[in-house]
Design an enzyme around this catalytic site. Structure first.
Site, PDB file in Angstrom:
ATOM      1  N   TYR A 140       0.836  -1.206   0.000  1.00  0.00           N
ATOM      2  CA  TYR A 140       0.000   0.000   0.000  1.00  0.00           C
ATOM      3  C   TYR A 140       0.869   1.255   0.000  1.00  0.00           C
ATOM      4  O   TYR A 140       0.656   2.170  -0.804  1.00  0.00           O
ATOM      5  CB  TYR A 140      -0.918  -0.001   1.223  1.00  0.00           C
ATOM      6  CG  TYR A 140      -1.761   1.246   1.334  1.00  0.00           C
ATOM      7  CD1 TYR A 140      -2.919   1.393   0.565  1.00  0.00           C
ATOM      8  CD2 TYR A 140      -1.407   2.281   2.190  1.00  0.00           C
ATOM      9  CE1 TYR A 140      -3.687   2.540   0.651  1.00  0.00           C
ATOM     10  CE2 TYR A 140      -2.172   3.428   2.287  1.00  0.00           C
ATOM     11  CZ  TYR A 140      -3.315   3.557   1.513  1.00  0.00           C
ATOM     12  OH  TYR A 140      -4.069   4.703   1.596  1.00  0.00           O
ATOM     13  N   LYS A 144       1.225   4.218  -3.046  1.00  0.00           N
ATOM     14  CA  LYS A 144       0.948   5.640  -2.848  1.00  0.00           C
ATOM     15  C   LYS A 144       2.202   6.495  -3.059  1.00  0.00           C
ATOM     16  O   LYS A 144       2.115   7.639  -3.524  1.00  0.00           O
ATOM     17  CB  LYS A 144       0.366   5.863  -1.457  1.00  0.00           C
ATOM     18  CG  LYS A 144      -0.993   5.201  -1.261  1.00  0.00           C
ATOM     19  CD  LYS A 144      -2.024   5.688  -2.271  1.00  0.00           C
ATOM     20  CE  LYS A 144      -3.414   5.112  -2.016  1.00  0.00           C
ATOM     21  NZ  LYS A 144      -4.417   5.645  -2.959  1.00  0.00           N
TER      22      LYS A 144
END
Length: 234
Positions: A140, A144
Site C-alpha cells: 500500500y 501511494k
C-alpha cells in the site's frame, strides 16, 4: 465543470462526489459494482479504466475537465506470507491503486491535449507515501509513493499546456475502509500519534479535493496537500 471521480461509493470518494455535485458541477462517479448513479468498473481488470473513461465521456457529452483518481484498496498481507500470497497481494494493490490511476491519467492527458483544453488531475495518495505504513502494508505504501511521483511527473510534463496535477495525502480518515482498524486495538495508538487529537473526516478531505479540482491556482500544480492533523509534517 465536467468531473470524473473514481471510488465514489463510500468514504472520501462519496463525500467528494456529493460535494462536487452540490457545487453545481457535472459529476460522473465510479464504483467497482456500479449503481443507478455510478459507473461500474472493477479496477483489477486492465480493461476497466478505458471502459470507465469512455462511459463517462459519453455521459458528459464528449468533454471531461477534471479527473479525480480516488479509488483504492487497503488490504493487509503478512510480511511472512507464502510467496504466492505475497505476490498476489502486491499485484492486486499496485493494479488498483497505481496502474488504474496511471491509465486514467494517460487517457485524461490525451483528451486534454487532443481538445486543446486545460484540465486537472487530482490523485488521492496517502500519508503512507512519505512515512510508510504497517508491516502488513508495504504494498500500500509503495503504491501511494509511486502515485506521488506520478503526480509530480505529470505536473512538470504538461503545465505548459494548461494541464495541472495535484495530490492529496490524507492520514487515517473515518471511513468504511478504516473503520474496523480504528475501532480495534490500533485505534487509540493512531489517535495518540495525531497532534490534532482526532483522525480527519471524509468531509475535510473532500473539501481539499473540491478546491484543487475547481479553484486552486495554476502555480500550485505539482503540490501535495497533507490532511493528517500534523501526524506527519514534511
Amino acid at each position: 465543470m465536467n468531473i470524473l471521480i473514481t471510488g465514489a461509493s463510500r468514504g472520501i470518494g462519496a463525500a467528494a462526489y456529493s460535494l462536487l455535485k452540490s457545487s453545481d458541477h457535472n459529476v460522473i462517479g465510479h464504483s467497482s459494482k456500479g449503481s443507478a448513479e455510478l459507473v461500474a468498473g472493477d479496477l483489477s481488470d486492465p480493461t476497466a479504466p478505458r471502459n470507465i473513461w469512455d462511459t463517462a465521456l459519453a455521459e458528459l457529452d464528449g468533454r471531461i475537465d477534471v479527473l479525480v483518481n480516488n479509488a483504492g484498496i487497503y488490504e493487509a498481507v503478512p510480511d511472512n506470507a507464502p510467496d504466492e500470497e505475497w505476490h498476489a497481494a502486491w499485484s492486486r494493490t499496485l493494479t488498483i491503486n497505481l496502474q488504474a490511476a496511471a491509465d486514467l491519467s494517460k487517457l485524461a492527458v490525451s483528451h486534454f491535449l487532443d481538445l486543446g483544453i486545460p484540465g486537472r488531475i487530482i490523485n488521492i495518495a496517502s500519508r503512507a507515501a512519505f512515512r510508510g505504513d504497517s508491516p502488513q502494508h508495504w504494498h500500500y505504501a509503495a503504491s501511494k509513493g509511486a502515485m506521488v511521483s506520478m503526480t509530480k511527473t505529470i505536473a512538470r510534463g504538461y503545465a505548459a499546456e494548461g494541464i495541472l496535477c495535484f495530490a492529496v495525502a490524507p492520514g487515517f480518515t473515518v471511513s468504511e475502509m478504516t473503520e474496523e482498524y480504528l475501532q480495534g486495538r490500533g485505534g487509540a495508538q493512531i489517535v495518540a500519534d495525531i497532534p490534532l487529537g482526532r483522525v480527519a473526516t471524509t468531509d475535510e478531505v473532500a473539501e481539499v479535493i473540491r478546491w484543487l479540482a475547481t479553484e486552486a491556482p495554476a502555480s500550485a500544480t505539482g503540490s501535495i496537500i497533507d490532511v493528517n492533523g500534523a501526524s506527519y509534517v514534511r
